[in-house]
Design a protein around this motif. Structure first.
Motif, PDB file in Angstrom:
ATOM      1  N   PHE A 233     -38.344  15.628  53.564  1.00 50.42           N
ATOM      2  CA  PHE A 233     -36.847  16.806  53.910  1.00 50.42           C
ATOM      3  C   PHE A 233     -38.124  18.310  53.760  1.00 50.42           C
ATOM      4  O   PHE A 233     -37.311  18.826  54.857  1.00 50.42           O
ATOM      5  CB  PHE A 233     -36.416  17.252  53.135  1.00 50.42           C
ATOM      6  CG  PHE A 233     -34.805  15.087  53.448  1.00 50.42           C
ATOM      7  CD1 PHE A 233     -34.614  15.051  54.339  1.00 50.42           C
ATOM      8  CD2 PHE A 233     -34.615  14.662  52.616  1.00 50.42           C
ATOM      9  CE1 PHE A 233     -33.790  14.198  53.932  1.00 50.42           C
ATOM     10  CE2 PHE A 233     -33.761  13.639  52.131  1.00 50.42           C
ATOM     11  CZ  PHE A 233     -33.648  13.405  53.519  1.00 50.42           C
ATOM     12  N   HIS A 238     -37.409  16.629  59.572  1.00 50.86           N
ATOM     13  CA  HIS A 238     -36.932  15.678  59.077  1.00 50.86           C
ATOM     14  C   HIS A 238     -36.153  14.928  59.215  1.00 50.86           C
ATOM     15  O   HIS A 238     -35.635  15.287  60.204  1.00 50.86           O
ATOM     16  CB  HIS A 238     -36.929  16.757  57.663  1.00 50.86           C
ATOM     17  CG  HIS A 238     -35.927  17.535  58.493  1.00 50.86           C
ATOM     18  ND1 HIS A 238     -34.327  17.330  58.140  1.00 50.86           N
ATOM     19  CD2 HIS A 238     -35.599  18.910  58.608  1.00 50.86           C
ATOM     20  CE1 HIS A 238     -33.296  17.950  58.883  1.00 50.86           C
ATOM     21  NE2 HIS A 238     -34.724  19.337  58.704  1.00 50.86           N
ATOM     22  N   ASP A 240     -32.380  13.821  60.256  1.00 51.02           N
ATOM     23  CA  ASP A 240     -30.911  14.315  60.507  1.00 51.02           C
ATOM     24  C   ASP A 240     -30.002  12.891  59.511  1.00 51.02           C
ATOM     25  O   ASP A 240     -28.721  13.630  59.760  1.00 51.02           O
ATOM     26  CB  ASP A 240     -30.837  14.851  61.670  1.00 51.02           C
ATOM     27  CG  ASP A 240     -31.181  13.733  62.899  1.00 51.02           C
ATOM     28  OD1 ASP A 240     -30.596  12.068  62.277  1.00 51.02           O
ATOM     29  OD2 ASP A 240     -30.934  13.301  63.798  1.00 51.02           O
ATOM     30  N   ALA A 253     -31.287  11.831  46.870  1.00 49.02           N
ATOM     31  CA  ALA A 253     -31.502  12.029  48.492  1.00 49.02           C
ATOM     32  C   ALA A 253     -30.401  13.289  48.515  1.00 49.02           C
ATOM     33  O   ALA A 253     -31.540  14.877  49.085  1.00 49.02           O
ATOM     34  CB  ALA A 253     -30.587  11.274  48.781  1.00 49.02           C
ATOM     35  N   ILE A 257     -32.266  17.411  49.898  1.00 48.95           N
ATOM     36  CA  ILE A 257     -31.266  18.459  51.017  1.00 48.95           C
ATOM     37  C   ILE A 257     -30.906  19.508  50.388  1.00 48.95           C
ATOM     38  O   ILE A 257     -31.794  20.338  51.077  1.00 48.95           O
ATOM     39  CB  ILE A 257     -30.656  16.786  51.204  1.00 48.95           C
ATOM     40  CG1 ILE A 257     -31.027  15.951  51.742  1.00 48.95           C
ATOM     41  CG2 ILE A 257     -29.436  18.204  52.738  1.00 48.95           C
ATOM     42  CD1 ILE A 257     -29.790  14.861  52.431  1.00 48.95           C
ATOM     43  N   ARG A 258     -30.968  19.911  49.700  1.00 48.79           N
ATOM     44  CA  ARG A 258     -30.537  20.484  49.010  1.00 48.79           C
ATOM     45  C   ARG A 258     -31.864  21.256  48.404  1.00 48.79           C
ATOM     46  O   ARG A 258     -31.541  22.888  48.668  1.00 48.79           O
ATOM     47  CB  ARG A 258     -29.580  20.723  47.873  1.00 48.79           C
ATOM     48  CG  ARG A 258     -28.262  20.138  47.883  1.00 48.79           C
ATOM     49  CD  ARG A 258     -27.222  20.557  47.019  1.00 48.79           C
ATOM     50  NE  ARG A 258     -25.690  20.013  47.517  1.00 48.79           N
ATOM     51  CZ  ARG A 258     -25.085  19.424  46.595  1.00 48.79           C
ATOM     52  NH1 ARG A 258     -25.909  18.543  45.784  1.00 48.79           N
ATOM     53  NH2 ARG A 258     -23.872  19.467  47.695  1.00 48.79           N
ATOM     54  N   LEU A 262     -31.097  22.608  52.877  1.00 52.43           N
ATOM     55  CA  LEU A 262     -30.692  21.878  54.216  1.00 52.43           C
ATOM     56  C   LEU A 262     -29.211  21.698  53.161  1.00 52.43           C
ATOM     57  O   LEU A 262     -28.936  21.802  51.587  1.00 52.43           O
ATOM     58  CB  LEU A 262     -31.509  20.450  54.622  1.00 52.43           C
ATOM     59  CG  LEU A 262     -32.235  21.137  55.162  1.00 52.43           C
ATOM     60  CD1 LEU A 262     -33.139  19.256  54.832  1.00 52.43           C
ATOM     61  CD2 LEU A 262     -32.439  21.553  56.467  1.00 52.43           C
ATOM     62  N   PRO A 264     -26.465  18.939  52.750  1.00 54.72           N
ATOM     63  CA  PRO A 264     -26.257  17.542  52.828  1.00 54.72           C
ATOM     64  C   PRO A 264     -24.607  16.928  53.464  1.00 54.72           C
ATOM     65  O   PRO A 264     -23.509  18.049  53.115  1.00 54.72           O
ATOM     66  CB  PRO A 264     -26.231  16.822  51.344  1.00 54.72           C
ATOM     67  CG  PRO A 264     -25.731  18.157  51.243  1.00 54.72           C
ATOM     68  CD  PRO A 264     -26.675  19.120  51.679  1.00 54.72           C
ATOM     69  N   ASP A 267     -26.754  19.366  57.787  1.00 56.85           N
ATOM     70  CA  ASP A 267     -27.450  19.131  58.154  1.00 56.85           C
ATOM     71  C   ASP A 267     -28.304  17.545  58.181  1.00 56.85           C
ATOM     72  O   ASP A 267     -29.345  17.170  59.281  1.00 56.85           O
ATOM     73  CB  ASP A 267     -28.765  20.063  57.769  1.00 56.85           C
ATOM     74  CG  ASP A 267     -28.880  21.412  57.090  1.00 56.85           C
ATOM     75  OD1 ASP A 267     -27.685  22.232  58.706  1.00 56.85           O
ATOM     76  OD2 ASP A 267     -28.204  22.402  56.930  1.00 56.85           O
ATOM     77  N   VAL A 268     -27.793  17.034  57.656  1.00 60.25           N
ATOM     78  CA  VAL A 268     -28.839  15.730  56.684  1.00 60.25           C
ATOM     79  C   VAL A 268     -27.306  14.693  56.457  1.00 60.25           C
ATOM     80  O   VAL A 268     -27.503  15.355  55.389  1.00 60.25           O
ATOM     81  CB  VAL A 268     -29.508  15.831  56.195  1.00 60.25           C
ATOM     82  CG1 VAL A 268     -30.478  13.940  55.779  1.00 60.25           C
ATOM     83  CG2 VAL A 268     -30.698  16.633  56.516  1.00 60.25           C
ATOM     84  N   VAL A 270     -25.789  11.441  54.652  1.00 58.58           N
ATOM     85  CA  VAL A 270     -26.522  10.550  53.586  1.00 58.58           C
ATOM     86  C   VAL A 270     -25.481   9.535  53.700  1.00 58.58           C
ATOM     87  O   VAL A 270     -24.054   9.579  53.688  1.00 58.58           O
ATOM     88  CB  VAL A 270     -26.619  11.521  52.212  1.00 58.58           C
ATOM     89  CG1 VAL A 270     -26.736  10.719  51.632  1.00 58.58           C
ATOM     90  CG2 VAL A 270     -27.105  12.713  52.197  1.00 58.58           C
ATOM     91  N   SER A 328     -20.390  12.641  53.247  1.00 58.14           N
ATOM     92  CA  SER A 328     -21.712  13.511  53.810  1.00 58.14           C
ATOM     93  C   SER A 328     -21.957  12.633  55.092  1.00 58.14           C
ATOM     94  O   SER A 328     -23.083  12.630  55.211  1.00 58.14           O
ATOM     95  CB  SER A 328     -22.766  12.198  52.772  1.00 58.14           C
ATOM     96  OG  SER A 328     -22.467  10.870  53.180  1.00 58.14           O
TER      97      SER A 328
END
Length: 332
Positions: A233, A238, A240, A253, A257-258, A262, A264, A267-268, A270, A328
């Motif tokens: 990340f 990275h 998404d 994960a 991400i945090r 970013l 969770p 932005d990404v 999970v 998520s």
């Protein structure tokens, strides 16, 4: 001296319900074409009378020990999935008056295997000496998930379609905007790891996107997973979305991400391939798959009971896989 205590017999149970002894026996062992109502009445009468199956007497009649072995991969007993599979198998065995002996590799010493009537092997690992020994023996073996290639075929196989399961998650994150999904997958020495990887590779090829795959094994430490996630990340391009297995890695994960600044779920995305207790209470709650582990255990034991009753080998029984959508992956 106190009065002798009379032992409750199967005939006592049958008389209580008003059925034949044979019907009572079939109801308690899960055999025969008996209505659910009759089966329930027999079980209730057995409980009221405190009746238990005499496994020693049954063994003398059938030349069986009344016990079967359950083989799971090393280092998996702390994972909820494998405990649920074991509970499902034990519940089904108890309904038929059978005992289940756990056979992790360290306890499968000489003399133990020979005393058991048959075996369940859950997620058999390629090259595992115990798996090879069980498959080479004369006792029936039921495999929970597809067995290693090259070994003798088990009596029956109970499986989930993990290529389809991976596609289910990938299609879901795609529908919520992901165009660069990455995965952390288990070692391909087990069938479900290979099948997940095949599903991911084929899906990416169809979408015309690059694969981004990490490996995580049951003995991979959370520190090792976190370092790999941090590197992933920190990249300008990275992923998404990230889909994680084995169990519990999705929570790491989220933290990674945090740590990259970013969000969770925004932005990404999970998702976890395997459900665990924490996924429904963490923030954000994490999308996952229900692999129905108790059903896996019950169906494996069903097949082993059929084998011990003389049914023909070669059956393949599929256990469903269902999507559980949580925060998520649904924020976009």
């Amino acid at each position: 001296m106190g009065a002798d205590v009379r032992v409750v017999t199967l005939q006592d149970v049958a008389d209580r319900v008003g059925v034949s002894r044979a019907t009572a026996s079939q109801a308690l062992t899960g055999k025969g074409r008996i209505s659910a109502a009759t089966r329930q009445r027999v079980h209730a009468a057995a409980a009221e009378l405190d009746y238990s199956v005499n496994l020693i007497a049954r063994g003398l009649r059938t030349a069986r020990s009344g016990a079967v072995g359950l083989c799971v991969p090393d280092q998996t007993l702390s994972f909820r999935y494998y405990m649920d599979v074991a509970f499902g198998a034990v519940e089904r065995a108890q309904e038929s008056g059978m005992l289940v002996t756990l056979l992790p590799p360290a306890f499968a010493g000489p003399g133990i295997i020979e005393q058991l009537d048959g075996f369940l092997m859950i997620d058999p690992v390629d090259g595992d000496p115990l798996v090879q020994r069980l498959l080479a023996g004369r006792k029936p073996v039921v495999s929970g998930e597809n067995p290693p290639a090259g070994d003798r075929e088990p009596w029956a196989t109970v499986f989930g379609d993990h290529e389809a399961g991976m596609r289910l998650l990938l299609d879901h994150v795609w529908e919520h905007g992901s165009r660069r999904p990455a995965v952390m997958l288990p070692d391909p020495a087990m069938a479900w790891g290979r099948e997940m990887a095949a599903g991911y590779a084929a899906w990416c090829a169809e979408k015309g996107i690059e694969t981004r795959r990490m490996l995580g094994w049951f003995d991979t430490t959370m520190d090792e997973v976190r370092r790999e996630m941090d590197e992933l990340f920190a990249q300008s391009d990275h992923p998404d979305a990230v889909i994680c297995a084995p169990e519990g890695i999705a929570i790491v994960a989220v933290e990674a991400i945090r740590g990259a600044g970013l969000v969770p779920g925004r932005d990404v995305l999970v998702a976890s391939y395997v459900e665990s207790d924490a996924l429904s209470v963490t923030q954000p709650t994490i999308t996952t798959l229900d692999l129905h582990p108790r059903e896996m255990g019950r169906r494996c034991m069903d097949e082993l009971i059929r084998a011990l009753d003389g049914a023909e080998p070669g059956r393949r029984v599929e256990v469903p896989i269902d999507l559980i959508v949580r925060e998520s992956t649904s924020a976009r």
